[in-house]
Structures are given as structure tokens and as C-alpha cells.
Design a protein around this motif. Structure first.
Motif, short mmCIF file in Angstrom:
data_model
loop_
_atom_site.label_atom_id
_atom_site.label_comp_id
_atom_site.label_asym_id
_atom_site.label_seq_id
_atom_site.Cartn_x
_atom_site.Cartn_y
_atom_site.Cartn_z
N VAL A 120 6.23 -11.61 7.77
CA VAL A 120 5.83 -10.20 7.72
C VAL A 120 6.68 -9.35 8.66
N LEU A 121 6.96 -9.86 9.84
CA LEU A 121 7.73 -9.10 10.83
C LEU A 121 9.18 -8.87 10.39
N LYS A 122 9.64 -9.65 9.41
CA LYS A 122 10.99 -9.47 8.89
C LYS A 122 11.05 -8.43 7.79
N MET A 123 9.87 -7.93 7.38
CA MET A 123 9.84 -6.90 6.33
C MET A 123 10.48 -5.61 6.83
N LYS A 124 11.10 -4.90 5.93
CA LYS A 124 11.72 -3.62 6.28
C LYS A 124 10.70 -2.48 6.24
N SER A 125 9.63 -2.66 5.46
CA SER A 125 8.61 -1.63 5.31
C SER A 125 7.63 -1.66 6.48
N THR A 126 7.58 -0.58 7.26
CA THR A 126 6.64 -0.51 8.38
C THR A 126 5.20 -0.49 7.89
N THR A 127 4.97 0.22 6.78
CA THR A 127 3.61 0.29 6.21
C THR A 127 3.15 -1.09 5.77
N GLY A 128 4.05 -1.84 5.13
CA GLY A 128 3.71 -3.20 4.70
C GLY A 128 3.42 -4.10 5.89
N GLN A 129 4.19 -3.95 6.96
CA GLN A 129 3.95 -4.74 8.16
C GLN A 129 2.58 -4.44 8.75
N GLN A 130 2.25 -3.16 8.86
CA GLN A 130 0.96 -2.78 9.45
C GLN A 130 -0.20 -3.29 8.61
N LYS A 131 -0.08 -3.18 7.29
CA LYS A 131 -1.14 -3.65 6.41
C LYS A 131 -1.32 -5.17 6.53
N LEU A 139 -0.38 -7.13 9.05
CA LEU A 139 -0.87 -7.48 10.39
C LEU A 139 -2.36 -7.20 10.53
N ALA A 140 -2.83 -6.10 9.95
CA ALA A 140 -4.26 -5.78 10.01
C ALA A 140 -5.07 -6.83 9.26
N THR A 141 -4.57 -7.25 8.10
CA THR A 141 -5.26 -8.27 7.31
C THR A 141 -5.30 -9.61 8.05
N CYS A 142 -4.14 -10.03 8.58
CA CYS A 142 -4.07 -11.31 9.29
C CYS A 142 -4.96 -11.30 10.53
N SER A 143 -4.96 -10.19 11.27
CA SER A 143 -5.76 -10.13 12.50
C SER A 143 -7.26 -10.21 12.19
N SER A 144 -7.69 -9.56 11.09
CA SER A 144 -9.10 -9.63 10.73
C SER A 144 -9.48 -11.02 10.27
N HIS A 145 -8.60 -11.67 9.50
CA HIS A 145 -8.86 -13.04 9.07
C HIS A 145 -8.97 -13.97 10.28
N LEU A 146 -8.02 -13.85 11.21
CA LEU A 146 -8.01 -14.73 12.38
C LEU A 146 -9.20 -14.47 13.30
N THR A 147 -9.71 -13.24 13.31
CA THR A 147 -10.90 -12.94 14.11
C THR A 147 -12.10 -13.73 13.63
N LEU A 202 -14.31 -7.51 0.46
CA LEU A 202 -14.73 -6.15 0.20
C LEU A 202 -13.75 -5.12 0.77
N ARG A 203 -12.80 -5.57 1.61
CA ARG A 203 -11.70 -4.70 2.04
C ARG A 203 -10.50 -4.87 1.13
N ASN A 204 -10.67 -5.72 0.11
CA ASN A 204 -9.57 -6.02 -0.79
C ASN A 204 -9.54 -5.02 -1.95
N ARG A 205 -8.36 -4.50 -2.25
CA ARG A 205 -8.22 -3.47 -3.28
C ARG A 205 -8.65 -3.97 -4.66
N ASP A 206 -8.31 -5.22 -4.99
CA ASP A 206 -8.66 -5.78 -6.31
C ASP A 206 -10.17 -5.92 -6.47
#
Length: 314
Positions: free
Chosen positions: A231-242, A244-252, A298-302
Motif C-alpha cells: 500500500v505504501l508503494k501506491m502513488k495515490s495518496t487517497t488510496g493509501q489513506q483508505k 491504511l484506515a481499513t488495515c488499522s481498523s481490522h488490526l484493532t 458495514l463500512r464496506n461499499r459493496d
């Protein structure tokens, strides 16, 4: 047996029921906490049932990730149904008993769903790793056959493991008090009541916990480490933030579940306190069943899209 006092022999012969002392006392503050727990119960059951229903009726959600999520939702419903209704009755009727068979059933079902969830969370982290880090190989590495095989292996091996521990624990001699200072029947709480030497069995429990807790947790950490690196190698900052937010919530949620389980089953019994032994299991028996459908789905778009379509239809 012959060398023991007669009253101890009678206690051993009449071990037909236990008393769960519960998590809460009879006070206004604890009445409020009971109300919160009942709210959590309703939220966990309704949220996970809704999630299972949406996955079942929405063709676009018939993918490996949502298949595993439906299994997780089922495993989250079970602890709520096994524990909270009985705990509420015990709060309203102090001294209410639970039979040895009922206690053994709680031990078996909690071990089955608890260990099953440990393994399933590891499988789900591997699913996310393949989807993000090896997307071209995803259809091969997580084909329908492999998904069904992994799930079947969990549902076959986990009940066998739970049955072995349940049979051994319930066959231990309980010569003294039958009052379990807990809000449900759990192996560490029962071992405290046994009048036999359980040190060897506690070692077995520790080794078993390494296999079903520490190893899956290591797989999860490794999977998310690779995911974050990608994820950190992605060029899109928005994609990185999204991401990272998903991974952090899962890991919590994973940290809450595994941390509480490791504390209960891997910490030496001499270092446990009664209060800790009652409070810590709240995280994996009550808190995570509420958080999982919110964090994973329930935070998932699909999933939200499927929910909106269903509401619009009916």
C-alpha cells in the motif's frame, strides 16, 4: 478415594451442577452495565444476521472474502447466544444453577467458535494479502475448492479439539465449592475449582494455545505487514489513506480478540486475578461480535450498496 474424608467423597459424587457468580453485582450502576450488554447482544445478533442474509441473497457478494465473512458472522452470533441470555438470568435470579452438562456445553461451544474464529481471521488476512499483493493469482490461490477446503478443515478440526478439552475438564474432580467466579463456564475458571493437580494439563493448554492463537496471529501480522508494504508503494495518496484506515481498523479488532484470548489461555494461572479473569473475556465474547460486522462489512461499499438495494426493493 478411600483415604479422603467422607464429606469430600460425597461432594465428588454429587457434582451435578455449578453456580455462576456472574460479572455484575446488584447495584444501579451494574444495572446500567447490564442494559449496555443487552444492547450489545441485540446489536451483535442483528448485525451479523443481516450480514449473513445480505451475502446470501446478493450474487455480487458471492466471493471468497464475503464467504469467509459469512462464516465469521456465524461464529460471532454463537457466543452471544451461549452467554448473554444465561448471564442475564443469573443476574435476575442470584444463585441460579447450571448443570454439569450445561456447563460442558458452554465450554465446548465457546472453544469451538473461539478457536474457529482465530483460524478464520488468519485465513481472511491471507485472502486480503493475496487480493492486494498477488491480484493476478487470486482466482487460483483462492479458488472455490480451496475456500471450501479451508472452511471444512476448520469446522472438522476445531470441534474435535474442543471436545477433547471439554471431556477432560468436565471429568476433573470438583471436591470443594461449586461456585464459578465467572459469567460463563470456561476452562481456566473450572481448573481453579478442581481439587486435583492440573499443572500438567495447564501446560497442555499453553502449548495448544500457541498452535491456535500465536501461530494464526503471526500469520495475520505477516499478511498485514506485506499489505502495508504494498500500500505504501501506491502513488495515490487517497488510496493509501483508505487502505491504511481499513488495515488499522481490522488490526484493532484482531488485537482485541487475540490479546484477550492470549491473556486468558497463555498467561500462567498463578499470575491471574479473579477480576481480570472475568473482565478480559468480555472483549472476545461480547465486544468483538459487535465490532466485527461494523469493521469488516458495514463500512464496506459493496455491503452498503447491497443493503440500500434491499431496502429500496422492500
Amino acid at each position: 478415594m478411600k483415604d479422603q474424608p467422607r464429606e469430600v467423597q460425597v461432594e465428588r459424587q454429587n457434582a451435578t451442577e455449578f453456580i455462576l457468580l456472574g460479572l455484575l453485582n446488584h447495584s444501579k450502576v451494574h444495572m446500567f452495565f447490564l442494559a449496555l450488554i443487552l444492547l450489545a447482544f441485540i446489536t451483535a445478533v442483528s448485525g451479523n444476521v443481516l450480514l449473513m442474509f445480505l451475502i446470501q441473497v446478493t450474487p455480487s457478494l458471492h466471493t471468497p472474502m464475503y464467504f469467509f465473512l459469512s462464516q465469521l458472522a456465524f461464529m460471532d452470533i454463537c457466543p452471544s447466544l451461549f452467554i448473554i441470555p444465561k448471564m442475564s438470568v443469573d443476574f435476575l435470579i442470584p444463585g441460579n444453577t447450571i448443570s454439569v452438562a450445561g456447563c460442558g456445553t458452554q465450554v465446548f461451544l465457546m472453544l469451538t467458535t473461539g478457536v474457529g474464529e482465530c483460524l478464520l481471521l488468519a485465513v481472511m488476512s491471507y485472502d486480503r494479502y493475496v487480493a492486494i499483493c498477488k491480484p493476478l493469482q487470486y482466482p487460483v490461490l483462492l479458488s472455490r475448492r480451496i475456500c471450501l477446503g479451508l472452511t471444512a478443515a476448520i469446522w472438522i478440526c476445531v470441534p474435535i479439539n474442543a471436545l477433547i478439552h471439554t471431556m477432560y475438564t468436565m471429568r476433573l474432580p470438583y471436591c470443594g465449592s461449586k461456585s464459578i467466579d465467572h459469567f460463563f463456564c470456561e476452562v481456566p475458571a473450572l481448573l481453579k475449582l478442581s481439587c486435583s493437580d492440573t499443572s500438567t494439563y495447564e501446560t497442555v493448554v499453553f502449548v495448544n494455545s500457541i498452535v491456535v492463537l500465536f501461530i494464526p496471529f503471526s500469520i495475520i501480522v505477516a499478511s498485514y505487514t506485506y499489505i502495508l508494504s504494498t500500500v505504501l508503494k501506491m502513488k495515490s495518496t487517497t488510496g493509501q489513506q483508505k487502505a491504511l484506515a481499513t488495515c488499522s481498523s481490522h488490526l484493532t479488532v484482531v488485537g482485541l480478540f487475540y490479546g484477550a484470548a492470549m491473556f486468558t489461555y497463555m498467561k500462567p494461572s498463578a499470575e491471574h486475578s479473579t477480576r481480570q479473569d472475568k473482565v478480559v473475556p468480555v472483549f472476545y465474547s461480547i465486544v468483538t461480535p459487535v465490532l466485527n460486522p461494523v469493521i469488516y462489512s458495514l463500512r464496506n461499499r459493496d455491503v452498503l450498496g447491497a443493503l440500500r438495494r434491499m431496502v429500496g426493493k422492500y
